[in-house]
Design an enzyme around this catalytic site. Structure first.
Site, short mmCIF file in Angstrom:
data_model
loop_
_atom_site.label_atom_id
_atom_site.label_comp_id
_atom_site.label_asym_id
_atom_site.label_seq_id
_atom_site.Cartn_x
_atom_site.Cartn_y
_atom_site.Cartn_z
N GLN B 198 51.39 41.72 21.15
CA GLN B 198 52.81 41.97 21.44
C GLN B 198 53.71 41.65 20.24
O GLN B 198 54.86 42.05 20.22
CB GLN B 198 53.28 41.14 22.65
CG GLN B 198 52.70 41.56 23.98
CD GLN B 198 51.45 40.76 24.34
OE1 GLN B 198 50.75 40.27 23.45
NE2 GLN B 198 51.17 40.65 25.61
N ASP B 238 57.61 32.53 30.93
CA ASP B 238 57.26 33.26 32.14
C ASP B 238 57.56 32.44 33.39
O ASP B 238 57.78 32.98 34.47
CB ASP B 238 55.79 33.68 32.10
CG ASP B 238 55.61 34.77 31.06
OD1 ASP B 238 55.56 34.44 29.86
OD2 ASP B 238 55.58 35.96 31.44
N LYS B 249 53.28 32.94 27.05
CA LYS B 249 52.11 33.62 26.50
C LYS B 249 51.15 32.63 25.85
O LYS B 249 51.57 31.72 25.13
CB LYS B 249 52.59 34.63 25.45
CG LYS B 249 51.53 35.43 24.78
CD LYS B 249 50.72 36.27 25.74
CE LYS B 249 51.61 37.08 26.64
NZ LYS B 249 50.91 37.62 27.82
#
Lengths: 358, 358
Positions: B198, B238, B249
């Site tokens: 990402q 998150d 992550k």
């Protein structure tokens, strides 16, 4: 160690003394391919391009490179300069070249060729024997690190410091092989080791010897340590400074920090030739910066995790690609060598090698 | 934010209320492709397969998924169950579904469809507005973190918590955009973020806005922090537990450890919907384990760092692929939200959101 059950080494001198065969490690684990090195240029290219890699194997390969160069008529000093320039961080390269020079420069040129070949063979044989002894010392430490009541020893490593990184046995993995041979249940957490994915070499090696392992992204190491899924971390080294600081594959330092936070011992395994008593501290170790293209390409996976494309960074992207980092001595529980083990400190190293102070 | 200079958002409701268009993020940065979601199944697949990803964007997409499901005649509760099962770690998903249910369940079924669509639009609009405010608060913190005498602010991030991870502006990158707009010289260290890379989304985003960045392997983060090349680390989240522990992550925790060791502030930027006051601590956050195939393939580079092959792990290889890790609150200097910033602690969060205690 073994490939498909047959004993082998990573570097095989030809019987006529004109060449050495290596495993082209840029092809593994996709393909097992041997490559014949006949010249100085081929040897220097093999080191710079990582067809051979791993500090001890780089040293042994460079020693053969000197012998091949002399047979081509290249002068000793020029050969050493070319080989020394291939990779800056691993001190075993400088160590092997210095040993070859010390051994050869007193000899008449006509005798240097044969003497160089014999000395390179000795360096390779010694590396294999040392790593075996290192494995025995390290296996005892790993066994002590196993948590009470656990049947299985869970070891985490980084990069490849197995037999592929040496002439034989490996450094960080030699204790794992010895423990496995002795009947201990060992499982290895294998870190992918971006950008060059040397973790896949570790997976391939362990697979050849039937040792259970699990591959993880480098990013997952902290979580596993935090969760208590690791009994010990053990890595190799490219250079150990006189104060016990350790240069090793980039990402090693992050594992050492996470091991410390989890109270898990962090071991460094390396032969004497990796210790640089002339280097006072890690901050003095040159850190190789490799080509950004190693990072520019990556796989694109589609929604079903299948390969959809090979992606490239936007063309204007800047990339930084340091190949090593330095783990401070304070994070290292012990340094394991062919002679035993010691605390990672100036005093510890000096006690283990009393005659080696610069 | 902008794509090729034109303003856009990551999720675009169609004017007839029958579909939403998303950017298929599994194609970036290789290809910019929009994808139309018309059904519950398409929406659930887009979230599970990471065509949309990033905690805030997952929440907004799920809200539209509820609206699309109701138009298909799927019952509200069944739709929420399907969407909730797509990904376990990001709490914004559960938050958005709970908000949709609370808003809709009192209404007669005939009115739910239109009301669901309007509520999803509100959730998306609020996300964009909140992130902009978060960016203003965060930019001030980043500016304070700049070391004396440095003209340039060097920020390190992990994964993608930019506008692609939200409806607009981003979380961790929103302060970077605000600082850049205000004329501050900002440079971003972009971590590759294996296994799904990402970081390349972050590179692509920053490229669109002319903000200098440098891509690094995840393994290089420790060295850069140690060398003093980073003024601040900022990441998204998150889920933030009530005690300030942060799930983000996988790999985030390693950066937090290295930042602490280097004395560099580590900030977490997230909207209110990421804080889970019902979750007492990080240890209670479920960590998603994703498919091992995300790690099984990797690029083989030849000696010239060109693509030689797509390599695969030995077929018997076990792979562990946890997608998130937990950073203890003690490593986080501050949590930045749309309301301001606070210490990463139960007291800090409760003071910022006094009515939200469970």
């Amino acid at each position: 160690m073994n490939i498909n059950g047959k004993p082998t080494r990573t570097i095989l001198p030809s019987s006529d003394g004109q060449a050495v065969d290596i495993i082209d490690q840029t092809q593994l684990p996709h393909r097992l391919a041997f490559l014949r090195l006949r010249t100085l240029a081929e040897t220097a290219h093999a080191i710079a391009s990582m067809q051979v890699r791993g500090a001890p194997l780089i040293g042994a390969t460079a020693a053969f490179g000197v012998a091949l160069a002399l047979r081509e008529g290249v002068a000793l000093e020029a050969a050493c300069q070319t080989l020394a320039a291939t990779r800056p961080t691993a001190v075993n390269l400088a160590w092997a070249l210095a040993r070859m020079q010390a051994h050869l420069q007193a000899l008449p040129p006509a005798a240097q060729g044969e003497a160089a070949w014999q000395e390179a063979v000795r360096i390779a044989d010694e590396d294999a024997a040392q790593n075996r002894r290192l494995g025995e010392h390290g296996a005892a430490l790993l066994n002590e690190a196993r948590r009470p009541g656990k049947a299985r020893l869970d070891v985490m490593t980084h990069c490849n410091a197995g037999w592929l990184a040496t002439v034989d046995y490996g450094t960080a993995l030699s204790p794992v092989y010895v423990a496995h041979e002795a009947g201990l249940r060992v499982h290895v957490w294998v870190s992918e080791t971006r950008p060059r994915n040397q973790g896949l070499l570790t997976a391939w090696e362990l697979e050849q010897h039937g040792i259970p392992y699990t591959v993880i992204a480098d990013n997952a190491a902290g979580l596993l340590l935090q969760r208590g899924e690791v009994d010990a971390v053990i890595v190799g080294a490219d250079r150990i400074a006189a104060n016990g600081d350790v240069a090793n594959k980039v990402g090693t330092y992050l594992k050492a920090l996470a091991a410390q936070a989890a109270g898990v011992p962090f071991f460094v395994a390396a032969p004497r030739s990796t210790i640089d008593f002339a280097c006072p501290a890690g901050s003095a170790i040159p850190i190789e910066e490799r080509h950004g293209d190693e990072l520019r390409l990556c796989l694109g996976l589609d929604g079903a995790q299948q390969l959809a494309s090979v992606r490239q960074l936007p063309s204007a992207s800047a990339v930084a690609n340091p190949a090593f980092d330095v783990t401070p001595a304070a994070l290292v529980r012990a340094i394991v060598t062919e002679r035993g083990h010691c605390p990672a400190s100036g005093e510890g190293l000096a006690a283990l090698y009393p005659k080696s102070r610069p």
